[in-house]
Design an enzyme around this catalytic site. Sequence first.
Site, PDB file in Angstrom:
ATOM      1  N   ASP A  60      35.402  44.885  42.651  1.00  0.00           N
ATOM      2  CA  ASP A  60      36.307  44.945  41.498  1.00  0.00           C
ATOM      3  C   ASP A  60      37.075  43.621  41.462  1.00  0.00           C
ATOM      4  O   ASP A  60      37.652  43.214  42.480  1.00  0.00           O
ATOM      5  CB  ASP A  60      37.254  46.146  41.661  1.00  0.00           C
ATOM      6  CG  ASP A  60      38.187  46.345  40.473  1.00  0.00           C
ATOM      7  OD1 ASP A  60      38.849  45.370  40.054  1.00  0.00           O
ATOM      8  OD2 ASP A  60      38.282  47.482  39.967  1.00  0.00           O
ATOM      9  N   LYS A 118      39.715  47.897  48.241  1.00  0.00           N
ATOM     10  CA  LYS A 118      40.890  47.476  47.487  1.00  0.00           C
ATOM     11  C   LYS A 118      41.887  46.837  48.426  1.00  0.00           C
ATOM     12  O   LYS A 118      41.867  47.096  49.639  1.00  0.00           O
ATOM     13  CB  LYS A 118      41.491  48.696  46.788  1.00  0.00           C
ATOM     14  CG  LYS A 118      42.619  48.385  45.835  1.00  0.00           C
ATOM     15  CD  LYS A 118      42.905  49.559  44.920  1.00  0.00           C
ATOM     16  CE  LYS A 118      44.103  49.255  44.035  1.00  0.00           C
ATOM     17  NZ  LYS A 118      44.285  50.244  42.984  1.00  0.00           N
ATOM     18  N   HIS A 153      32.955  45.902  39.106  1.00  0.00           N
ATOM     19  CA  HIS A 153      34.004  46.431  38.243  1.00  0.00           C
ATOM     20  C   HIS A 153      34.674  45.199  37.647  1.00  0.00           C
ATOM     21  O   HIS A 153      35.566  44.616  38.261  1.00  0.00           O
ATOM     22  CB  HIS A 153      35.008  47.263  39.035  1.00  0.00           C
ATOM     23  CG  HIS A 153      34.657  48.712  39.079  1.00  0.00           C
ATOM     24  ND1 HIS A 153      35.492  49.679  39.580  1.00  0.00           N
ATOM     25  CD2 HIS A 153      33.556  49.357  38.630  1.00  0.00           C
ATOM     26  CE1 HIS A 153      34.908  50.863  39.456  1.00  0.00           C
ATOM     27  NE2 HIS A 153      33.730  50.690  38.898  1.00  0.00           N
ATOM     28  N   ASP A 213      35.974  47.902  34.312  1.00  0.00           N
ATOM     29  CA  ASP A 213      37.065  48.755  34.797  1.00  0.00           C
ATOM     30  C   ASP A 213      38.402  48.160  34.370  1.00  0.00           C
ATOM     31  O   ASP A 213      38.939  47.287  35.048  1.00  0.00           O
ATOM     32  CB  ASP A 213      37.000  48.887  36.323  1.00  0.00           C
ATOM     33  CG  ASP A 213      38.091  49.818  36.854  1.00  0.00           C
ATOM     34  OD1 ASP A 213      38.731  50.509  36.039  1.00  0.00           O
ATOM     35  OD2 ASP A 213      38.308  49.840  38.085  1.00  0.00           O
ATOM     36  N   HIS A 240      40.623  43.406  42.988  1.00  0.00           N
ATOM     37  CA  HIS A 240      40.877  43.982  44.304  1.00  0.00           C
ATOM     38  C   HIS A 240      40.890  43.004  45.469  1.00  0.00           C
ATOM     39  O   HIS A 240      40.657  43.387  46.616  1.00  0.00           O
ATOM     40  CB  HIS A 240      39.866  45.103  44.581  1.00  0.00           C
ATOM     41  CG  HIS A 240      40.115  46.328  43.745  1.00  0.00           C
ATOM     42  ND1 HIS A 240      39.553  47.545  44.014  1.00  0.00           N
ATOM     43  CD2 HIS A 240      40.898  46.517  42.656  1.00  0.00           C
ATOM     44  CE1 HIS A 240      39.946  48.438  43.115  1.00  0.00           C
ATOM     45  NE2 HIS A 240      40.763  47.830  42.280  1.00  0.00           N
ATOM     46  N   TRP A 271      35.858  55.475  45.145  1.00  0.00           N
ATOM     47  CA  TRP A 271      37.093  54.727  45.402  1.00  0.00           C
ATOM     48  C   TRP A 271      38.181  55.732  45.750  1.00  0.00           C
ATOM     49  O   TRP A 271      38.329  56.736  45.061  1.00  0.00           O
ATOM     50  CB  TRP A 271      37.544  53.901  44.185  1.00  0.00           C
ATOM     51  CG  TRP A 271      38.920  53.369  44.429  1.00  0.00           C
ATOM     52  CD1 TRP A 271      39.260  52.369  45.290  1.00  0.00           C
ATOM     53  CD2 TRP A 271      40.155  53.863  43.867  1.00  0.00           C
ATOM     54  NE1 TRP A 271      40.633  52.218  45.305  1.00  0.00           N
ATOM     55  CE2 TRP A 271      41.200  53.118  44.442  1.00  0.00           C
ATOM     56  CE3 TRP A 271      40.471  54.866  42.944  1.00  0.00           C
ATOM     57  CZ2 TRP A 271      42.527  53.340  44.125  1.00  0.00           C
ATOM     58  CZ3 TRP A 271      41.801  55.090  42.626  1.00  0.00           C
ATOM     59  CH2 TRP A 271      42.821  54.323  43.218  1.00  0.00           C
ATOM     60  N   GLU A 318      33.943  51.266  46.980  1.00  0.00           N
ATOM     61  CA  GLU A 318      34.827  50.240  46.406  1.00  0.00           C
ATOM     62  C   GLU A 318      36.064  50.000  47.263  1.00  0.00           C
ATOM     63  O   GLU A 318      36.869  50.897  47.485  1.00  0.00           O
ATOM     64  CB  GLU A 318      35.254  50.694  44.999  1.00  0.00           C
ATOM     65  CG  GLU A 318      36.192  49.718  44.292  1.00  0.00           C
ATOM     66  CD  GLU A 318      36.544  50.165  42.868  1.00  0.00           C
ATOM     67  OE1 GLU A 318      36.232  51.305  42.485  1.00  0.00           O
ATOM     68  OE2 GLU A 318      37.157  49.353  42.155  1.00  0.00           O
TER      69      GLU A 318
HETATM   70  C1  RNT Z   1      41.272  51.528  41.248  1.00  0.00           C
HETATM   71  C2  RNT Z   1      39.822  51.268  41.168  1.00  0.00           C
HETATM   72  C3  RNT Z   1      38.998  52.339  40.515  1.00  0.00           C
HETATM   73  C4  RNT Z   1      39.637  52.907  39.277  1.00  0.00           C
HETATM   74  C5  RNT Z   1      38.719  53.796  38.455  1.00  0.00           C
HETATM   75  C6  RNT Z   1      39.477  54.574  37.429  1.00  0.00           C
HETATM   76  O1  RNT Z   1      41.993  50.453  41.639  1.00  0.00           O
HETATM   77  O2  RNT Z   1      39.584  50.042  40.552  1.00  0.00           O
HETATM   78  O3  RNT Z   1      37.724  51.860  40.260  1.00  0.00           O
HETATM   79  O4  RNT Z   1      40.121  51.900  38.437  1.00  0.00           O
HETATM   80  O5  RNT Z   1      37.978  54.582  39.274  1.00  0.00           O
HETATM   81 ZN    ZN Z   2      37.572  49.526  40.096  1.00  0.00          ZN
END
Ligand code: RNT
Ligand code: ZN
Length: 417
Positions: A258, A227, A285, A325, A261, A184, A225
């Site tokens: 996540d 976002k 996540h 997470d 996100h 990420w 990942e």
């Molecule tokens: C950030 C991401 C990422 C972090 C971690 C600490 O928005 O979610 O995964 O939270 O890597």
């Molecule tokens: Zn994350």
Amino acid sequence: MADNRAYERAKEIYAGIGVDTDRAIERALSVPVSIQCWQGDDVIGFENVGGSLSGGIQTTGNYPGKARSIDELRRDFEFVSQLIPGRKKFSLHAIYLDSEGKKVERNEITPAHFSSWVDWAKEQKLGLDFNPTYFSHPLSADGFTLSSDDQGKRKFWVEHGIASRKISEYFGRELGEVSCNNFWVPDGFKDTPVFRKRFRENLARSYDEIFSEKIDENYSLDSVESKLFGIGVESCSIGSHEFYMGCAIKHGTLLTLDTGHFHPTEVVSDKISSSLLYVKGVLLHVSRPVRWDSDHVVVFDDETKAIAAEINRGDFWDRVHIGLDYFDASINRLACWAIGSRNMRKAILGALLEPVDMLREFELAGDFTSRLSYLEELKTFPFSDVWDRLCEVGGVPERDGWISDVRSYEKDVLSLR
Ligand code: RNT
Ligand code: ZN
């Protein structure tokens, strides 16, 4: 001790809809849940003492007692893992390296800097996951890492990514359990850019370089990942969902979803079955966004339950890796670990207690009346008696039994920090 009569009665009730509760408990305990190391110290790590968190993510709160050293973090997790039932992994970020006080540049980290973690994981019977750290660093201070237009910077971060893959592979080889290596990056713009294309091309090129070498997939699985936005990165995230969906397909990696996100009305539970048509697997996540990507402690809410249900309804247990997470610094950090991890396990159990075959049959026959009738009645089936039994079988305190343990640890250990 669980009330055996209550469990026996619950078992009969579930048997009435064709569900074997003993089997559900056994399966629920066997699913690995990857617990984030960074809940223990507010995402600071041990790279340099007094470092601060950047990259558009934030821990809020100043509850006393956070772990200040590797040893404290390990002791805290050892304690709390006795309160969390089932198979566990520990997810490490690169900044949690054990360099014995020496400064090591991020592009120079090696398995040796994580060998004490591997020894500890073996002793604790934990799997490990890895995450290269693309934030909290002078070379990420302008908001760009792998997408940077500065070739020197971009190269540094590519090297960090390559180094991270070797560490993740080392985890998998040593522990005999695959390690997920999650990428990420915080890269993006506070204000509207005019040349997004250029930065996305840079990011794509970086992943071409990072993933150019094959790694044994029995040991390590890379994941990427996406976002939507971060604090100070409101207008454009270079690594958007579309970017990473394509990237994961191109490079054959997992896709990290996540729960914080996406736009607030989108849900990850609906994304799993689509993503898995095209990507090898998904790394979750699981988090709890409150109005924004706030990373609150995971509660036993509808979306957490829906995610677990979706894994079971689609038979995706082998292709979905469950990670947590979140990072809350406003309450006892061990309680955060226990609450969120116990809730994830509850959701897994709940999913396995569904009469999936029957529900699928209703749906395929167009009998949506029965589908909704059962889904609603299931909500008040005696789930809690089965959960208590799972805790008993898993050797952890039942119901509120763990809370006093955390309080004692707080008094005996955390309050002295
Ligand atoms: C950030 C991401 C990422 C972090 C971690 C600490 O928005 O979610 O995964 O939270 O890597
Ligand atoms: Zn994350």
